[in-house]
Design a protein around this motif. Structure first.
Motif, short mmCIF file in Angstrom:
data_model
loop_
_atom_site.label_atom_id
_atom_site.label_comp_id
_atom_site.label_asym_id
_atom_site.label_seq_id
_atom_site.Cartn_x
_atom_site.Cartn_y
_atom_site.Cartn_z
N ALA A 59 -28.92 -5.43 -26.30
CA ALA A 59 -29.71 -6.63 -26.01
C ALA A 59 -30.61 -6.99 -27.19
O ALA A 59 -30.78 -8.15 -27.53
CB ALA A 59 -30.55 -6.42 -24.76
N THR A 68 -28.21 -9.76 -28.83
CA THR A 68 -27.39 -10.33 -27.76
C THR A 68 -28.18 -11.37 -27.00
O THR A 68 -27.67 -12.45 -26.68
CB THR A 68 -26.90 -9.22 -26.81
N SER A 90 -25.24 -8.78 -20.41
CA SER A 90 -26.29 -7.99 -21.06
C SER A 90 -27.19 -7.31 -20.03
O SER A 90 -27.56 -6.14 -20.18
CB SER A 90 -27.12 -8.89 -21.97
N TRP A 93 -25.22 -4.48 -18.46
CA TRP A 93 -25.13 -3.40 -19.45
C TRP A 93 -26.43 -2.61 -19.51
O TRP A 93 -26.43 -1.38 -19.50
CB TRP A 93 -24.79 -3.99 -20.82
N GLU A 94 -27.55 -3.31 -19.58
CA GLU A 94 -28.85 -2.63 -19.65
C GLU A 94 -29.09 -1.78 -18.41
O GLU A 94 -29.60 -0.65 -18.52
CB GLU A 94 -29.98 -3.65 -19.82
#
Length: 147
Positions: A59, A68, A90, A93-94
């Motif tokens: 990110a 990102t 994102s 993903w985080e």
């Protein structure tokens, strides 16, 4: 009868009565965990946590390769639907990286705690399972604690 002889006899009797349930057919050596093994696995989990934290940060841009979040904002400002998709990806993903980081930290902390705890317990047991002169109790003396 010495402690070693008595202990060996009790172990052989127990082996005839006990069958370990395992996929390998009862290989007892596979059930052993050594203190240094716990420490190594905990340390590897700690190292993995550090590497994952650094490499998984997309990110803000891992290794300075860009952001990102910035790309998602720019794409969205130019009316590209990819911007919103990138923002969603994102965020997911985080969340997944945070879960993995928490798992690594939990494993590392738990194994470090287990290693210290087992060492302390071993010392306490050794102190209580010996005579005043420091000699070890025989197996029959230990058995009296369980009746």
């Amino acid at each position: 009868m010495s402690f070693q002889e008595e202990w060996g006899q009790i172990r052989s009797e127990a082996a005839t009565r006990t069958r370990l349930n395992s996929a390998s057919g009862g290989d007892a050596d596979r059930l052993v965990v050594y203190q240094e093994d716990l420490g190594r696995v905990g340390h590897e989990a700690f190292l993995l946590h550090g590497r994952l934290k650094k490499a998984g940060d997309i990110a803000r841009g891992a290794a300075g390769e860009g952001s990102t979040a910035k790309a998602a904002t720019t794409l969205s400002s130019h009316n590209f639907t990819l911007g919103q998709a990138l923002t969603t990806m994102s965020g997911i993903w985080e969340d997944q990286i945070k879960t993995l980081l928490q798992s690594c930290a939990h494993i590392s902390n738990h194994l470090d705690f287990s290693k210290k705890s087992h060492t302390r317990e071993d010392k306490e047991i050794a102190a209580t399972m010996s005579h005043r002169d420091g000699s070890a109790m025989t197996a029959s003396e230990i058995t009296q604690y369980y009746r």
